[in-house]
Design a protein around this motif. Structure first.
Motif, PDB file in Angstrom:
ATOM      1  N   THR A  33      26.285   5.015 -15.361  1.00 29.43           N
ATOM      2  CA  THR A  33      27.502   5.230 -16.144  1.00 29.43           C
ATOM      3  C   THR A  33      28.324   6.403 -15.637  1.00 29.43           C
ATOM      4  O   THR A  33      29.496   6.534 -15.981  1.00 29.43           O
ATOM      5  CB  THR A  33      27.157   5.460 -17.620  1.00 29.43           C
ATOM      6  N   ASP A  34      27.717   7.290 -14.837  1.00 27.65           N
ATOM      7  CA  ASP A  34      28.474   8.416 -14.275  1.00 27.65           C
ATOM      8  C   ASP A  34      27.812   8.849 -12.976  1.00 27.65           C
ATOM      9  O   ASP A  34      26.600   8.661 -12.781  1.00 27.65           O
ATOM     10  CB  ASP A  34      28.539   9.590 -15.254  1.00 27.65           C
ATOM     11  N   GLY A  91      20.810   7.360 -20.391  1.00 26.16           N
ATOM     12  CA  GLY A  91      21.096   8.791 -20.483  1.00 26.16           C
ATOM     13  C   GLY A  91      20.216   9.658 -19.611  1.00 26.16           C
ATOM     14  O   GLY A  91      20.240  10.888 -19.734  1.00 26.16           O
ATOM     15  N   LYS A 117      19.500  13.174 -23.853  1.00 26.47           N
ATOM     16  CA  LYS A 117      20.331  12.063 -23.406  1.00 26.47           C
ATOM     17  C   LYS A 117      21.660  12.602 -22.888  1.00 26.47           C
ATOM     18  O   LYS A 117      22.412  13.251 -23.612  1.00 26.47           O
ATOM     19  CB  LYS A 117      20.560  11.072 -24.543  1.00 26.47           C
ATOM     20  N   THR A 120      25.466  12.257 -20.966  1.00 18.45           N
ATOM     21  CA  THR A 120      26.613  11.348 -20.875  1.00 18.45           C
ATOM     22  C   THR A 120      27.458  11.580 -19.628  1.00 18.45           C
ATOM     23  O   THR A 120      28.189  10.679 -19.204  1.00 18.45           O
ATOM     24  CB  THR A 120      27.516  11.504 -22.106  1.00 18.45           C
ATOM     25  N   ASP A 144      25.324  16.649 -22.618  1.00 16.26           N
ATOM     26  CA  ASP A 144      24.548  15.708 -23.427  1.00 16.26           C
ATOM     27  C   ASP A 144      25.394  15.141 -24.564  1.00 16.26           C
ATOM     28  O   ASP A 144      26.538  15.552 -24.789  1.00 16.26           O
ATOM     29  CB  ASP A 144      23.249  16.344 -23.922  1.00 16.26           C
ATOM     30  N   GLU A 145      24.826  14.191 -25.283  1.00 17.72           N
ATOM     31  CA  GLU A 145      25.575  13.486 -26.323  1.00 17.72           C
ATOM     32  C   GLU A 145      25.898  14.360 -27.527  1.00 17.72           C
ATOM     33  O   GLU A 145      26.737  14.003 -28.351  1.00 17.72           O
ATOM     34  CB  GLU A 145      24.797  12.253 -26.775  1.00 17.72           C
TER      35      GLU A 145
END
Length: 468
Positions: free
Chosen positions: A192-193, A208, A245, A247, A260-261
């Protein structure tokens, strides 16, 4: 009687006209003089306007006679022709990379032609990522990089390539899997990143978790070897332990950061290596190990490897981070910008002279004042761009190549910003955020090595600073 009266009146009027004639002539001369002066003034303004327009064209459009080299810089934003419907941009080495609304990838670089304008090149990544059809793979995200190009496909693959070789190695319509595979790498899926420095790479998967590979001389990979010991040797792909997790991730020269989230920022590696000064250009080998156990730089800064991720203190809840070299930018959830790391050229928003005692190193996050609520930030090597929610772009740091895009007051003591082009020289800078003029409403920004770019809401790309 009527005739005689008319004749008398005519004679009287004639006498009056003869009497008034000198005054009338004088008034006529005065009017002609005024009209002539107005015409001359208008012509003068036209000439000045033409000169300014020509000067603006030379500076912004980069016009040069055929065969002449391109100028060193663009000091004002200029729209790239032929690059339309763009949704994402990033500087990758000396190239500007872009993704259009159909997921196609483009690269741009100016050429020493008559107008110093390059032609946007379509990069066929589908074939290089392992697909038979060049149109199969669609990209949705690009990452800034000092070396190779890198991004994420719409199905979560980390794809890497080289702008200056990709289409030569694998021209459109031909298939050379062996040649392409040497230069194009499909690293992982379901990501995702992604972020890559010259020395290492970080990627975040859909769960994550953070993965790393590359050099580890300062602990920037965030993991020990199989025996639980620190090793400075380059290492292959592996998971970074001890993180919640995540992001988003960001990489610098020898430092890693993760968001993180919950809005907390984590960091590991070394942010204070002296290699960063003057953009690192005075160090012949950027891949040489910099950190050592209990190491200190010549300026007294910590150059010890830090392998384990630790939370960055002094920050409110954060929603985005960015990094390119040796300073970190963050935006909190209220839209305020924060920065820490090397403050060379005032890039973190503080006067570097105030940090001279600690080698211009900003140890703790500091809020940058003077801007409205922000939508995005982008870190370059020694300058930074900030995008307001109103579509206005701001900048701080080094302006040696015009990358701030604004008139910056000349500092009386410019020694806090050594030239990145000439040893012993100085360049201008601004620690106070300056507004970049002459731009439409902007929705995306990208900073690189002495280069700046912006994406407007109509999908056009504007660039300024050193020629890409």
């Amino acid at each position: 009687m009527t005739i005689g009266k008319t004749s008398l009146l005519s004679q009287q009027k004639g006498s009056e006209l003869l009497t008034q004639r000198p005054a009338l002539l004088n008034n006529a001369k005065l009017r002609w003089i005024v009209l002539a002066l107005v015409a001359l003034a208008a012509c003068g303004l036209c000439l000045i306007g033409s000169w300014q327009s020509g000067r603006h064209f030379l500076q912004v459009q980069g016009t040069r006679p055929a065969g002449a080299a391109c100028p060193h810089e663009r000091t004002q934003p200029w729209k790239i022709p032929g690059l339309d419907h763009i949704v994402s941009i990033a500087y990758q080495g000396g190239w500007l990379a872009a993704i259009d609304s159909e997921g196609r990838t483009w690269s741009y670089r100016a050429q020493p032609t008559e107008y110093c304008i390059g032609t946007p090149q379509h990069v066929y990544l589908g074939r290089h990522a392992g697909d038979d059809d060049p149109s199969a793979t669609r990209m949705y995200k690009l990452a800034s990089s000092t070396s190779e190009a890198i991004g994420l496909s719409d199905d979560g693959r980390v794809v890497r390539w080289y702008h200056d070789r990709v289409n030569d190695a694998c021209p459109h319509g031909s298939h050379h899997p062996g040649t392409c595979q040497d230069r194009i790498t499909d690293v992982r899926r379901d990501m995702t990143d992604v972020s890559r420095s010259h020395e290492h790479l970080l990627a975040v998967d859909r769960e994550g978790a953070v993965w790393s590979e590359g050099m580890n001389d300062c602990g920037q990979l965030g993991r020990f070897d199989r025996q639980g010991q620190f090793s400075s040797e380059s290492r292959g792909y592996g998971r970074v332990p001890g993180l919640p997790k995540i992001t988003a991730v960001a990489t610098g020269s020898r430092y890693s950061a993760a968001l993180d989230e919950e809005g907390r920022v984590w960091g590991w590696g070394s942010l204070s290596t002296s290699w960063a000064l003057a953009g690192g250009i005075y160090h012949a080998e950027p891949m040489a190990p910099l950190c050592r156990p209990a190491g200190r730089s010549a300026m007294g800064l910590d150059e010890t490897p830090h392998v384990l991720p630790v939370q960055v203190t002094g920050l409110p809840s954060v929603r985005s981070i960015d990094m390119f070299q040796n300073f970190v930018l963050a935006i909190d959830r209220d839209g305020h910008p924060w920065a820490w790391g090397y403050d060379e050229c005032g890039v973190t928003g503080r006067d570097p002279k105030a940090l001279a005692a600690q080698a211009t190193f900003q140890r703790q996050p500091q809020r940058i004042e003077g801007m409205p609520s922000l939508l995005a930030v982008s870190a370059g090597v020694r300058h930074a761009l900030f995008l307001g929610k109103n579509g206005v772009v701001w900048a701080t740091g080094n302006d040696g190549a015009g990358q701030l895009g604004a008139m910056v007051p000349r500092h009386t003591d410019p020694r806090q910003c050594a030239s990145s082009e000439e040893l012993g020289a100085d360049e201008n800078y601004s620690e106070v955020p300056v507004k970049v003029p002459s731009l439409p409403v902007i929705v995306g920004i990208a900073a690189g090595r002495d280069r700046s770019a912006a994406l407007d809401r109509d999908g056009h790309v504007w660039i300024w600073g050193r020629y890409p």
